[in-house]
Design an enzyme around this catalytic site. Structure first.
Site, PDB file in Angstrom:
ATOM      1  N   GLU A 223       2.038  -3.962   3.906  1.00  0.00           N
ATOM      2  CA  GLU A 223       0.626  -4.336   4.025  1.00  0.00           C
ATOM      3  C   GLU A 223       0.496  -5.767   4.547  1.00  0.00           C
ATOM      4  O   GLU A 223      -0.175  -6.610   3.939  1.00  0.00           O
ATOM      5  CB  GLU A 223      -0.073  -4.179   2.685  1.00  0.00           C
ATOM      6  CG  GLU A 223      -0.078  -2.741   2.228  1.00  0.00           C
ATOM      7  CD  GLU A 223      -1.074  -2.456   1.121  1.00  0.00           C
ATOM      8  OE1 GLU A 223      -1.336  -3.360   0.322  1.00  0.00           O
ATOM      9  OE2 GLU A 223      -1.595  -1.343   1.077  1.00  0.00           O
ATOM     10  N   GLU A 311       1.204   5.129   2.227  1.00  0.00           N
ATOM     11  CA  GLU A 311       0.970   5.225   0.786  1.00  0.00           C
ATOM     12  C   GLU A 311      -0.349   5.953   0.638  1.00  0.00           C
ATOM     13  O   GLU A 311      -1.373   5.464   1.110  1.00  0.00           O
ATOM     14  CB  GLU A 311       0.842   3.842   0.133  1.00  0.00           C
ATOM     15  CG  GLU A 311       2.139   3.088   0.010  1.00  0.00           C
ATOM     16  CD  GLU A 311       1.920   1.668  -0.548  1.00  0.00           C
ATOM     17  OE1 GLU A 311       0.940   1.432  -1.273  1.00  0.00           O
ATOM     18  OE2 GLU A 311       2.748   0.797  -0.227  1.00  0.00           O
TER      19      GLU A 311
HETATM   20  C1  IPT Z   1      -0.628  -1.208  -2.178  1.00  0.00           C
HETATM   21  C2  IPT Z   1       0.780  -1.771  -2.099  1.00  0.00           C
HETATM   22  O1  IPT Z   1       1.374  -1.599  -0.850  1.00  0.00           O
HETATM   23  C3  IPT Z   1       1.690  -1.213  -3.155  1.00  0.00           C
HETATM   24  O2  IPT Z   1       2.838  -1.985  -3.243  1.00  0.00           O
HETATM   25  C4  IPT Z   1       1.000  -1.170  -4.469  1.00  0.00           C
HETATM   26  O3  IPT Z   1       0.653  -2.463  -4.795  1.00  0.00           O
HETATM   27  C5  IPT Z   1      -0.211  -0.287  -4.357  1.00  0.00           C
HETATM   28  O4  IPT Z   1      -1.019  -0.602  -3.278  1.00  0.00           O
HETATM   29  C6  IPT Z   1      -1.094  -0.313  -5.568  1.00  0.00           C
HETATM   30  O5  IPT Z   1      -0.447   0.245  -6.628  1.00  0.00           O
HETATM   31  S1  IPT Z   1      -1.849  -2.498  -2.222  1.00  0.00           S
HETATM   32  C7  IPT Z   1      -3.400  -1.741  -1.672  1.00  0.00           C
HETATM   33  C8  IPT Z   1      -4.007  -0.908  -2.649  1.00  0.00           C
HETATM   34  C9  IPT Z   1      -4.306  -2.852  -1.397  1.00  0.00           C
END
Ligand code: IPT
Length: 975
Positions: A223, A311
């Protein structure tokens, strides 16, 4: 999404994208470098030919050939076969037991996932610059061998920054002392991250699919959307390529194309840019509120690469302490059906990483304190205690479908069947080569839980059909038409396809279709001539006209229909409810029904060997031409059924006994508070400068990290000569959210205060983050006498660096200001300071222990510490005390009984560090949301003696509540 996230996660500076260039699509030629590890036979692949999906098999031997990976705008391909990558995120560092890695990865595979997405945690491996540990619970080579053995693809995500709600966002704490902005091409940081990549990349490289391993893609950074530096992004990729990484490089952008750069084009661009989507947000207190952060449609960032949901929300952090069951509800089966299926059809994405498949535990100070506590259960489909949930069932229904149905890996937008009721929404994609259609049917308003019926006018490749559909409650379906299903032709179905397989030597097909209980279904199959339809179970009507066999039924229980003749090989059609569908398991080509989990099933000749979990004795039905069945190593009596399957009954577990926790012994600690304590070996704190962007309020610098004490508690002892007119001790400490600090003067306890945090939005920095004023009792100090101030500060873990601004993760821990003020003049007294923290545990790692006296001298370890330990769990004075006991377990070898330590209600404000056989498995905080702490097998000796040691840090007079070992489940397992 962006606007809301900014409000939620803070203001960020955006940088616009550099000009576009296009990326090549062929990644690498096969390489024959041996991986030195047992590779997979039967890697999970979805083939470009509609009938030849290969699933992972359980046992492997021999050498896997290297594979060639390519991609285009539709999907990845492995050796020319298209792959729909359906992976779940798993954090090995949150499960300190390599034996349980296998357990969880087998459960992930059995849910129909064909891959896992793995972060690699820099700080977890590196206690100091230049020092790295990849052994024991840190043996990621073993982890990658396991994925190979299980035939799971891996998206390797080594950061260097990972976020993940873990301490420092994955950065080692020593990076706080390195000058230069992290996540940039600053030389200081560059040296540091190249060191990490120099260690981790070769491990990942030798496990690539292109070398017979499992790694199918490599994710650069995480990110990386704020304060970006394209040269840095480019260098990460150069480091990877130089280390022999030849699989596609990906990135997970937050959170749609409005965040720039997207790393799709220009300097620093990756080959397959993906996005992260968390449409439900992290507000678990309101599990019925949907779509807080948008529609959750995975955006296509590149015309040359597959759309990639790097994700996709499969749970949530419990930001507002609602408890993870609420997070599981927020992201439950209804959400999964509506959002995942909508996304599949709307986006056409063919690469997914569901975050998280299994969350695990923030054992040993792994947590990033702003976001999470010890449990990182995440409301995931597999619980922290490795149990399967209703979400797991839904993942299985979707996962088996997407990995069975090969044409889904290559689709374009297609005309959707017209819906007679506009409140029932349809949307479609079709495979341009096979014509196979995938039709999304859901409520136009996804949040409604209405019950609506509609008639679809469906132009399938085999002709146009009017078909009734019904959407009951929050639901969505992906229906299939024009599909060559093994040796059959599925014209259409208003039931959803779970999976299908060809049993034995291709002599018959078995297909499982399912739908909402009580809702009618229609399935049309094509034949050259009229086939014979035999309804073996349930109520199914059939009619035949012009080559089309139409079956009509209502989804109730499990109906069974055998279709023979008609110019095709026989078909056993199983038509069930969602609940019935969830009872099926698939391992390779073997389809089974029953038990709580089928880990693997291998058919050799007439022998079927199954590894399964059972919470009670139960039926197991195998849809294969076998005559003998072995479950968990034991022969099981079987009988053939009219469905042509084999039915047996496998035994459940024996009842188990778990001891109660008795025999406690307790000892007061904190000798550091006594004025006469010998601190001659402690470090003198005399630094006057720091690289931290947050400057101290008083000198010397007292930041724990600056003296190499990075984790857990840190002690300070300050000496001054009293004037007798001292009025107060004024302190300021940053502990990270939820931490405390405690103060003693000449051995007298003065009290505690909440340690502060530097707020993300603090700009300029908060001058007074964690203030505490402690009045000095009169008579405590005498003029001209030496006085000793003892301060114990907790470190709750390090902040992350989500905004890549360096300030968050470099905010100090420990005292940021300390003075003793006199009455009247208000002048401060000169103090000399010493500091003492913990040392990194060579086995359990850098985060396991801090600087409590008991931690420094081994009270947490199984070996018996000497000294004056009193029996029982007495009332405790404010300060630090330890309680210890032993218990013996004798659990059956072939049973899995996950245990938790449960805290009953105690009195007084206190927090407890829990040590199991020396491993810090978590921190209980009175009044906090977590009362049950996972004791992972491996760390827990399930057959043998265990030592439980509790470091109790009391702010008031305290008694602990009752402590119990609680079994979470009891399964017979393969053993
Ligand atoms: C995203 C991250 O890439 C991951 O590492 C983890 O933090 C996850 O979300 C939340 O659990 S952050 C994104 C929701 C802004």
């Amino acid at each position: 999404m962006r606007r809301i996230l900014v409000a939620f996660l803070l203001a960020v500076t955006m940088v616009s994208a550099p000009p576009a260039t296009s990326s090549a699509s062929v990644i690498s030629a096969a390489s024959t470098t041996p991986s030195g590890s047992p590779p997979a036979t039967g890697s999970p692949t979805a083939s470009g030919s509609p009938t030849s999906t290969t699933f992972p098999t359980s046992s492997t031997s021999g050498t896997s050939p290297s594979s060639r990976i390519t991609y285009d705008r539709y999907s990845l391909t492995v050796d020319g076969r298209r792959v729909l990558l359906w992976s779940g995120e798993f954090h090995y560092f949150r499960l300190p037991s390599p034996e349980l890695w296998r357990d969880v990865l087998e459960k992930i595979r059995a849910a129909g996932f064909n891959g896992v997405s793995l972060y690699f945690h820099w700080g977890y491996h590196s206690p100091r610059p230049g020092v790295y540990d990849f052994t024991g619970v840190r043996d990621v080579d073993r982890l990658l061998r396991l994925t190979e053995e299980l035939g799971l693809y891996v998206v390797a995500r080594p950061g260097p920054y990972i976020n993940a709600e873990t301490t420092g966002g994955g950065f080692p704490a020593w990076l706080k002392n390195v000058p230069g902005r992290a996540r940039s091409s600053d030389p200081g940081y560059t040296r540091a991250y190249r060191e990490w990549l120099g260690r981790i990349n070769p491990i990942i490289a030798r496990h690539q699919l292109t070398r017979g391993g499992s790694v199918i893609a490599y994710n650069a950074e995480n990110e990386y959307a704020a304060n970006t530096d394209a040269a840095y992004m480019e260098d990460i990729q150069r480091q990877a390529r130089d280390a022999g990484i030849d699989v596609p490089i990906t990135h997970n952008q937050c959170c749609d194309a409005s965040w720039t750069p997207t790393w799709a084009t220009g300097q620093g661009a990756v080959q397959i840019p993906g996005v992260d989507d968390y449409p439900q947000s992290f507000e678990c207190r309101e599990p019925d509120t949907w779509g807080t952060w948008g529609e959750g449609v995975t955006e296509r960032l590149s015309q040359n690469a597959p759309a990639y949901g790097a994700e996709y929300q499969a749970g949530a952090i419990d930001l507002n302490k609602a408890g993870y069951e609420k997070c599981r509800e927020l992201t439950g089966p209804a959400f999964m059906k509506v959002y995942y299926k909508s996304n599949l059809i709307t986006s056409g994405a063919t690469m997914f990483g569901y975050y998280m498949a299994f969350g695990g535990t923030n054992w040993g100070r792994l947590a990033q304190p702003n976001d999470v506590y010890t449990s990182y259960d995440y409301g995931a489909p597999i619980t922290e205690n490795r149990q399967l949930t209703g979400k797991y069932d839904e993942f299985k229904r979707q996962g088996l479908f997407v990995t069975t149905t090969a044409p889904l890996a290559k689709t374009d937008v297609a005309a959707a069947p017209a819906s007679s009721d506009p409140a029932v929404h349809t949307e479609a994609r079709a495979n341009p080569d096979t014509g196979t259609q995938f039709v999304l049917v859901r409520h136009a308003d996804r949040r409604t839980d209405a019950d609506r019926s509609s008639t679809l006018t469906w132009k399938t490749p085999d002709g146009t059909y009017p078909v009734p559909v019904q959407v009951k409650g929050r639901d969505a379906k992906v229906l299939v038409a024009g599909y060559d299903m093994g040796g059959q032709r599925l014209t259409l179905s208003t039931s959803e396809l779970l999976t299908h397989t060809t049993a034995g030597d291709g002599d018959r097909d078995v297909a499982v279709l399912y739908g909402t209980e009580g809702v009618p279904g229609t399935t049309v199959l094509r034949y050259a001539s009229q086939p014979t339809v035999k309804v073996l179970d349930g109520t199914v009507r059939s009619s035949y006209e012009n080559g089309a066999l139409t079956l009509g039924y209502t989804h109730e229980g499990l109906a069974r229909v055998l279709v023979t003749g008609g110019g095709r090989r026989p078909l056993l059609l199983l038509l069930g409810t969602e609940k019935e569908a969830a009872k099926f398991w698939r391992s390779g080509d073997v389809l089974l029904r029953g038990t709580d989990l089928v880990r693997s099933a291998v058919l050799k000749g007439g022998d079927l060997t199954v590894r399964a979990d059972l919470s009670k004795a139960g039926d197991i039905e195998a849809f294969v031409p076998a005559s003998r069945l072995t479950v968990n190593g034991r022969a099981v009596p079987v009988r053939p059924t009219p469905s042509g399957s084999l039915l047996g009954r496998a035994p459940g577990p024996e009842a188990v006994r778990v001891p109660s926790l008795t025999g406690w012994r307790t000892r007061a600690e904190a000798p550091e508070a006594r004025p006469g304590y010998d601190d001659s070996r402690w470090t003198v704190a005399r630094k006057t400068t720091t690289v931290s962007p947050i400057k101290p309020k008083t000198l010397p610098v007292l930041y724990a990290d600056d003296y190499g004490y990075h984790h857990g508690h840190v002690w300070y002892r300050g000496r001054f000569t009293a004037t007798g007119s001292e009025a107060s001790v004024d302190l300021n400490a940053i502990t990270g959210k939820g931490g405390i600090y405690q103060v003693w003067l000449n051995g007298r306890y003065l009290g505690s205060a909440a340690g502060g945090e530097q707020k993300d939005a603090d700009s300029p920095v908060n001058p007074d983050p964690g203030p505490g004023r402690f009045p000095i009792p009169s008579g405590l100090l005498a003029e001209g006498r030496s006085a000793v101030l003892s301060v114990l500060v907790e470190n709750m873990g390090h902040n992350d660096d989500w905004t890549a601004d360096d300030v968050r993760h470099k905010q100090p821990r420990g005292l940021v200001g300390a003075s003793v003020t006199t009455t009247g003049s208000g002048t401060t007294v000169p103090i000399t300071w010493k500091i003492q923290g913990g040392a990194a545990d060579p086995v359990r790692g850098p985060f396991n222990t801090g600087g409590l006296h008991g931690e420094r001298t081994g009270w947490h370890l199984p070996s018996s510490p000497g000294g004056d330990w009193r029996p029982g769990l007495p009332a405790l004075a404010p300060g630090v005390s330890w309680s210890r006991t032993r218990f013996r377990l004798d659990l059956p070898r072939d049973q899995d009984v996950p245990l938790t330590l449960r805290f009953g209600q105690g009195t007084g404000r206190h927090r407890v560090l829990i040590y199991l056989n020396g491993w810090n498995v978590g921190e209980y905080v009175s009044g906090g949301v977590q009362r049950d702490f996972t004791l992972p097998a491996g760390v827990l000796r399930t057959r043998g003696d265990n030592t439980l040691a509790l470091a109790v840090i009391a702010e008031d007079e305290t008694t602990l509540g009752a402590l119990t070992l609680t079994p979470v489940a009891n399964h017979r397992v393969p053993g």
